[in-house]
Scaffold this motif. Sequence first.
Motif, mmCIF file in Angstrom:
data_model
loop_
_atom_site.group_PDB
_atom_site.id
_atom_site.type_symbol
_atom_site.label_atom_id
_atom_site.label_comp_id
_atom_site.label_asym_id
_atom_site.label_seq_id
_atom_site.Cartn_x
_atom_site.Cartn_y
_atom_site.Cartn_z
ATOM 1 N N TYR A 98 0.848 -1.183 0.000
ATOM 2 C CA TYR A 98 0.000 0.000 0.000
ATOM 3 C C TYR A 98 0.890 1.243 0.000
ATOM 4 C CZ TYR A 98 -3.583 3.341 1.199
ATOM 5 O OH TYR A 98 -4.433 4.412 1.174
ATOM 6 N N GLY A 99 0.675 2.124 -0.944
ATOM 7 C CA GLY A 99 1.478 3.344 -1.025
ATOM 8 C C GLY A 99 2.578 3.286 -2.076
ATOM 9 N N ARG A 100 2.892 2.092 -2.562
ATOM 10 C CA ARG A 100 3.990 1.955 -3.533
ATOM 11 C C ARG A 100 3.608 2.556 -4.887
ATOM 12 N NH1 ARG A 100 9.235 1.502 -3.151
ATOM 13 N NH2 ARG A 100 9.618 -0.645 -2.503
ATOM 14 N N VAL A 101 2.336 2.382 -5.266
ATOM 15 C CA VAL A 101 1.863 2.870 -6.563
ATOM 16 C C VAL A 101 0.768 3.911 -6.307
ATOM 17 C CG1 VAL A 101 0.756 2.216 -8.749
ATOM 18 C CG2 VAL A 101 2.374 0.640 -7.657
ATOM 19 N N SER A 102 0.851 5.024 -7.004
ATOM 20 C CA SER A 102 -0.124 6.099 -6.812
ATOM 21 C C SER A 102 -1.540 5.638 -7.135
ATOM 22 C CB SER A 102 0.232 7.281 -7.713
ATOM 23 O OG SER A 102 -0.847 8.199 -7.758
ATOM 24 N N ARG A 103 -2.488 6.028 -6.286
ATOM 25 C CA ARG A 103 -3.890 5.720 -6.547
ATOM 26 C C ARG A 103 -4.612 6.869 -7.245
ATOM 27 N NH1 ARG A 103 -6.746 5.775 -2.353
ATOM 28 N NH2 ARG A 103 -5.193 6.591 -0.924
ATOM 29 N N PHE A 116 6.710 7.731 -5.858
ATOM 30 C CA PHE A 116 6.000 8.813 -5.181
ATOM 31 C C PHE A 116 5.205 9.672 -6.166
ATOM 32 C CE2 PHE A 116 5.967 13.231 -3.614
ATOM 33 C CZ PHE A 116 5.125 13.029 -2.525
ATOM 34 N N ASP A 117 4.028 10.080 -5.726
ATOM 35 C CA ASP A 117 3.190 10.960 -6.530
ATOM 36 C C ASP A 117 2.562 12.006 -5.608
ATOM 37 O OD1 ASP A 117 1.433 12.186 -8.263
ATOM 38 O OD2 ASP A 117 0.057 10.483 -8.387
ATOM 39 N N PRO A 118 2.884 13.272 -5.797
ATOM 40 C CA PRO A 118 2.297 14.294 -4.919
ATOM 41 C C PRO A 118 0.775 14.346 -4.988
ATOM 42 C CG PRO A 118 3.521 15.296 -6.753
ATOM 43 C CD PRO A 118 3.807 13.828 -6.797
ATOM 44 N N LYS A 119 0.175 13.743 -6.027
ATOM 45 C CA LYS A 119 -1.288 13.792 -6.150
ATOM 46 C C LYS A 119 -1.984 12.729 -5.299
ATOM 47 C CE LYS A 119 -1.431 15.740 -10.780
ATOM 48 N NZ LYS A 119 -1.340 15.346 -12.195
ATOM 49 N N ASP A 120 -1.218 11.831 -4.674
ATOM 50 C CA ASP A 120 -1.809 10.827 -3.784
ATOM 51 C C ASP A 120 -1.160 11.007 -2.412
ATOM 52 O OD1 ASP A 120 -2.484 8.624 -2.267
ATOM 53 O OD2 ASP A 120 -1.762 7.129 -3.703
ATOM 54 N N SER A 121 -1.957 11.481 -1.441
ATOM 55 C CA SER A 121 -1.371 11.823 -0.142
ATOM 56 C C SER A 121 -0.904 10.588 0.625
ATOM 57 C CB SER A 121 -2.372 12.613 0.692
ATOM 58 O OG SER A 121 -3.484 11.803 0.971
ATOM 59 N N THR A 122 -1.273 9.396 0.191
ATOM 60 C CA THR A 122 -0.802 8.186 0.869
ATOM 61 C C THR A 122 0.328 7.522 0.083
ATOM 62 O OG1 THR A 122 -2.440 6.783 -0.225
ATOM 63 C CG2 THR A 122 -3.062 7.736 1.890
ATOM 64 N N SER A 123 0.822 8.182 -0.947
ATOM 65 C CA SER A 123 1.883 7.564 -1.736
ATOM 66 C C SER A 123 3.206 7.616 -0.964
ATOM 67 C CB SER A 123 1.920 8.230 -3.113
ATOM 68 O OG SER A 123 3.176 8.687 -3.459
ATOM 69 N N TYR A 124 3.991 6.561 -1.110
ATOM 70 C CA TYR A 124 5.203 6.354 -0.315
ATOM 71 C C TYR A 124 6.367 7.146 -0.895
ATOM 72 C CZ TYR A 124 9.130 3.670 1.680
ATOM 73 O OH TYR A 124 10.274 3.273 2.316
ATOM 74 N N PRO A 125 7.000 7.991 -0.075
ATOM 75 C CA PRO A 125 8.038 8.870 -0.612
ATOM 76 C C PRO A 125 9.428 8.225 -0.747
ATOM 77 C CG PRO A 125 7.535 9.453 1.672
ATOM 78 C CD PRO A 125 6.662 8.287 1.328
ATOM 79 N N GLY A 126 9.574 6.969 -0.322
ATOM 80 C CA GLY A 126 10.896 6.334 -0.353
ATOM 81 C C GLY A 126 11.372 5.984 -1.756
ATOM 82 N N GLU A 127 12.623 5.556 -1.821
ATOM 83 C CA GLU A 127 13.262 5.144 -3.074
ATOM 84 C C GLU A 127 12.540 3.962 -3.713
ATOM 85 O OE1 GLU A 127 16.934 5.388 -4.443
ATOM 86 O OE2 GLU A 127 16.321 7.445 -3.937
ATOM 87 N N VAL A 128 12.551 3.902 -5.029
ATOM 88 C CA VAL A 128 12.054 2.724 -5.736
ATOM 89 C C VAL A 128 13.258 2.003 -6.338
ATOM 90 C CG1 VAL A 128 10.541 1.861 -7.547
ATOM 91 C CG2 VAL A 128 9.932 3.944 -6.313
ATOM 92 N N PRO A 129 13.520 0.761 -5.919
ATOM 93 C CA PRO A 129 14.658 0.054 -6.503
ATOM 94 C C PRO A 129 14.333 -0.378 -7.938
ATOM 95 C CG PRO A 129 13.439 -1.401 -5.017
ATOM 96 C CD PRO A 129 12.778 -0.052 -4.942
ATOM 97 N N ASP A 130 15.345 -0.790 -8.689
ATOM 98 C CA ASP A 130 15.099 -1.409 -9.998
ATOM 99 C C ASP A 130 14.716 -2.864 -9.721
ATOM 100 O OD1 ASP A 130 15.095 -2.635 -12.417
ATOM 101 O OD2 ASP A 130 17.193 -2.213 -12.909
ATOM 102 N N PHE A 131 13.436 -3.166 -9.889
ATOM 103 C CA PHE A 131 12.960 -4.506 -9.514
ATOM 104 C C PHE A 131 13.545 -5.608 -10.402
ATOM 105 C CE2 PHE A 131 9.704 -1.647 -7.757
ATOM 106 C CZ PHE A 131 9.810 -2.016 -6.424
ATOM 107 N N THR A 132 13.975 -5.252 -11.601
ATOM 108 C CA THR A 132 14.537 -6.301 -12.460
ATOM 109 C C THR A 132 15.880 -6.807 -11.915
ATOM 110 O OG1 THR A 132 15.649 -4.711 -13.923
ATOM 111 C CG2 THR A 132 13.441 -5.394 -14.558
#
Lengths: 94, 489
Positions: free
Chosen positions: B198-203, B236-252
């Motif tokens: 929850y919070g990883r992807v903007s809603r 992170f997306d400023p348009k979703d107040s519950t979006s997670y501000p942390g780093e996103v790793p390269d999942f691959t």
Amino acid sequence: MKISREEVLHVAELARLKFSNEEIDLFSRQLNDILVYIEKLNELDTEAVPATTHAHELKNRFRDDASSPSLSPEKALENAPEKEGSQFVVPRII
Amino acid sequence: MADKSGLVDLTIWQLSTLLRKKEVSSKEVTEAYLERIEAVDPKVKAYITVTADQALRAAEEADKRIASGDHRPLTGVPIGLKDVLCTEGIPTTCASKILEHFVPPYDATVVARLKDEGAVFLGKLNMDEFAMGSSTENSAFFPTRNPWSLDRIPGGSSGGSGAAVAARIACAALGSDTGGSIRQPASHCGVVGMKPTYGRVSRYGLVAFASSLDQIGPMTRDVRDCAILLNSIAGFDPKDSTSYPGEVPDFTSALGKELNGMRIGVPKEYFGHGIEEGVESAIKRAISLLEENGAQIKEVSLPHTEYAVAAYYIIAPAEASSNLMRYDGVKYGLRATGYKNLLDMYKETRSQGFGPEVKRRIMLGTYSLSSGYYDAYYKKASQVRTIIRDDFLKAFSECDCLITPVAPTPPFKIGEKVDDPLQMYLSDIFTIPVNLAGLPGISIPCALTEDGLPVGVQFIAPPFREDTLIHVGSTYEGLRGPVAPWPEL
């Protein structure tokens, strides 16, 4: 019964929904089944447990009170069922 | 490329390589998909809207972009979107009569991100109305059929997305998951589906069902594709107040690693009663395979699992009843005719516009939030939610991830459970706790039953450890080998 027919009618009013008599009977029965199942939660003592309203401990985030681009009035009104100028039209209420 | 018919069988990463090397054009690939949609979708009925013209235009743009040397992993790749995601200028119905003619004036953040990468959108995919359901039978328009067995449900609520990926009428798709709505149809359709933390992807631009539980995620042919699509939509997306501000790793970068002593927990409450024999044996085989290849398997306990469905059916309908009050016939969506006054306009609009399951949940939520019942229901359920989350966090002190079934049975027949809402709710027992705790979970194809129906296995990780899911998932997928050829149709 956990929920009476009268309560179902009251909740329908609060939810701004209309039902036929048959629907009220069906919903009373189905809601009752679900509420009986939900009773299960009372097996747990939660007296000292804090409530979780969000899965993560995110704090409220504030932004500066500055204007930024947003929908134009025309775009915002594009889907209006009825409009006049830059306003939504609703049935007369007074 | 000489044979265009094989194009629809390729994964994102296979297709992306061909596009980058200019061995095939996005236009050719998009045409191949549109042809297959025309041939196959009348049987599967995955799409509510096919956007052929826009797709071909986007494909031409993608080809220009690739020609200019600007290639990203999704440039030119044809993708389907669950019809709960707002798309500017393209109808977004939520499979509801109340939004049948709604054309959003903006794009959801995930849609904007994919557009920015040059992805091609094939259209909007069927679902249970407002994402409420486990079978896609609650669509106001038509049910979607399971490509592996056309008389069965594809799962839900992202049933159109799961079916489209399995039927190869989309290279990949986005779904949304509030109580299992990505993972369960992924399991039933034999594809990979991930619900991120929850919070990883903007809603932003996801039509709201239950705001504290909803999350958008990828549905793909394999785990590598899942990592690629997640890379594009996360952050992170400023348009979703519950979006997670942390780093996103390269999942691959988590793909294809050794298990190397990874500690995998088996929650004992997820096995035994209520789970069909063919499902349980498939999951047990997956556990053995992981153990034989370097994982440490440990039994763990999530003692309050049996309370999750009850807590969920307070919390989700309560949030839904509040979110859906916006459908009042004033600003957008349906306005009924023949009303007497304002109050009557609200009632007529909502009563004509919403289907039975949506009404049932609005009623349940309105009841539990109504005066005098709040403490007994919503507060109680929110406290139980804390207990369920604590169970998971405790389990994760002993292991890196969990392995569980996704659904207790293989896909059932269309019409089999429609008359018994409670039975339908109980089929989400293994996916709901993950949403309540806000954790990431992935469903990966595991086996076919004797009847040829797909069964998925679920991995669950601590918050923001989607990389662990990609790691264990891709390794498992490699060890497992191919499950079966895609259904012919």
